[in-house]
Design a protein around this motif. Sequence first.
Motif, PDB file in Angstrom:
ATOM      1  N   LEU A  22      72.616  -6.168  37.967  1.00 26.79           N
ATOM      2  CA  LEU A  22      71.400  -5.524  38.654  1.00 26.79           C
ATOM      3  C   LEU A  22      71.413  -6.181  40.210  1.00 26.79           C
ATOM      4  O   LEU A  22      71.404  -5.502  40.783  1.00 26.79           O
ATOM      5  CB  LEU A  22      70.045  -6.021  37.998  1.00 26.79           C
ATOM      6  CG  LEU A  22      69.851  -5.234  36.729  1.00 26.79           C
ATOM      7  CD1 LEU A  22      68.552  -5.561  36.042  1.00 26.79           C
ATOM      8  CD2 LEU A  22      69.874  -3.583  36.895  1.00 26.79           C
ATOM      9  N   ARG A  23      71.716  -7.641  40.314  1.00 30.05           N
ATOM     10  CA  ARG A  23      71.735  -8.010  41.644  1.00 30.05           C
ATOM     11  C   ARG A  23      72.838  -7.431  42.523  1.00 30.05           C
ATOM     12  O   ARG A  23      72.728  -7.282  43.626  1.00 30.05           O
ATOM     13  CB  ARG A  23      71.583  -9.506  41.676  1.00 30.05           C
ATOM     14  CG  ARG A  23      71.405 -10.266  42.856  1.00 30.05           C
ATOM     15  CD  ARG A  23      71.601 -11.680  42.634  1.00 30.05           C
ATOM     16  NE  ARG A  23      72.881 -12.100  42.600  1.00 30.05           N
ATOM     17  CZ  ARG A  23      73.625 -13.163  42.098  1.00 30.05           C
ATOM     18  NH1 ARG A  23      72.758 -14.175  41.877  1.00 30.05           N
ATOM     19  NH2 ARG A  23      74.984 -13.278  41.974  1.00 30.05           N
ATOM     20  N   ALA A  26      72.332  -3.947  43.458  1.00 34.02           N
ATOM     21  CA  ALA A  26      71.193  -3.676  44.491  1.00 34.02           C
ATOM     22  C   ALA A  26      71.604  -4.295  45.677  1.00 34.02           C
ATOM     23  O   ALA A  26      71.347  -3.531  46.676  1.00 34.02           O
ATOM     24  CB  ALA A  26      70.151  -4.506  44.025  1.00 34.02           C
ATOM     25  N   THR A  27      72.423  -5.411  45.818  1.00 33.82           N
ATOM     26  CA  THR A  27      73.117  -5.659  47.157  1.00 33.82           C
ATOM     27  C   THR A  27      74.265  -4.717  47.781  1.00 33.82           C
ATOM     28  O   THR A  27      73.973  -4.417  49.047  1.00 33.82           O
ATOM     29  CB  THR A  27      73.920  -7.122  46.882  1.00 33.82           C
ATOM     30  OG1 THR A  27      73.011  -7.957  46.464  1.00 33.82           O
ATOM     31  CG2 THR A  27      74.238  -7.654  48.304  1.00 33.82           C
ATOM     32  N   TRP A  29      73.862  -1.526  47.180  1.00 34.55           N
ATOM     33  CA  TRP A  29      73.028  -0.550  47.758  1.00 34.55           C
ATOM     34  C   TRP A  29      72.125  -0.733  48.981  1.00 34.55           C
ATOM     35  O   TRP A  29      72.013   0.409  49.923  1.00 34.55           O
ATOM     36  CB  TRP A  29      72.148   0.397  46.515  1.00 34.55           C
ATOM     37  CG  TRP A  29      73.083   1.026  45.846  1.00 34.55           C
ATOM     38  CD1 TRP A  29      73.549   0.667  44.439  1.00 34.55           C
ATOM     39  CD2 TRP A  29      73.566   2.214  45.843  1.00 34.55           C
ATOM     40  NE1 TRP A  29      74.418   1.640  43.769  1.00 34.55           N
ATOM     41  CE2 TRP A  29      74.340   2.581  44.809  1.00 34.55           C
ATOM     42  CE3 TRP A  29      73.794   3.377  47.025  1.00 34.55           C
ATOM     43  CZ2 TRP A  29      75.268   3.715  44.721  1.00 34.55           C
ATOM     44  CZ3 TRP A  29      74.495   4.471  46.904  1.00 34.55           C
ATOM     45  CH2 TRP A  29      75.074   4.807  45.807  1.00 34.55           C
TER      46      TRP A  29
END
Length: 130
Positions: A22-23, A26-27, A29
Motif C-alpha cells: 500500500l505504501r 501510494a508513493t 501514485w
Amino acid sequence: MDRIAEQPLAIAFSTLFVIVMLRANATYWLGRGALRGSRLSERFAHRLEGPTMQRAQRLSARYGVIAVPLSFLTVGVQTAINFSAGFTVMPLRRYLPAVTVGCVLWALLYSTVGVVGWTAIAALWDRATA
C-alpha cells in the motif's frame, strides 16, 4: 511492531506485505500526481530536482525496472525510487511486478530478521529498565 512479532511467520509476513504494498503504490501514485502538479507549479518542480530525487532518477534510468525491487533492500532511496517511477510514468505492466517482488523481499526481511532484531532490542530495554 510488538503485535507483529507475536504473530506466526505467515501472518507477520502477510501483514507487512500489505502495509508495504500500500505504501509503495501510494508513493508511485503521488509521483504520478506530482508530474501533473509540477507542470502547474514551477516552485514544486524545483523541489523535485533535489539530490535524493536526482539519485533516484539516475538509478531508475540506469537500472530501469530492476531499481524498484532492489530499492527495498536499501535505506533511504526506497520512497524516492517509487516516487520517481511514478514521476517518470513507468508503465504499470512493468511497475506492478517489480514492486511486488520488492515488497515480498522487504516483508520477508522484516518478518524474519527485523522481528528478531526488534525482539532483542525490546528485551535489552526491559533488562535495562528493570
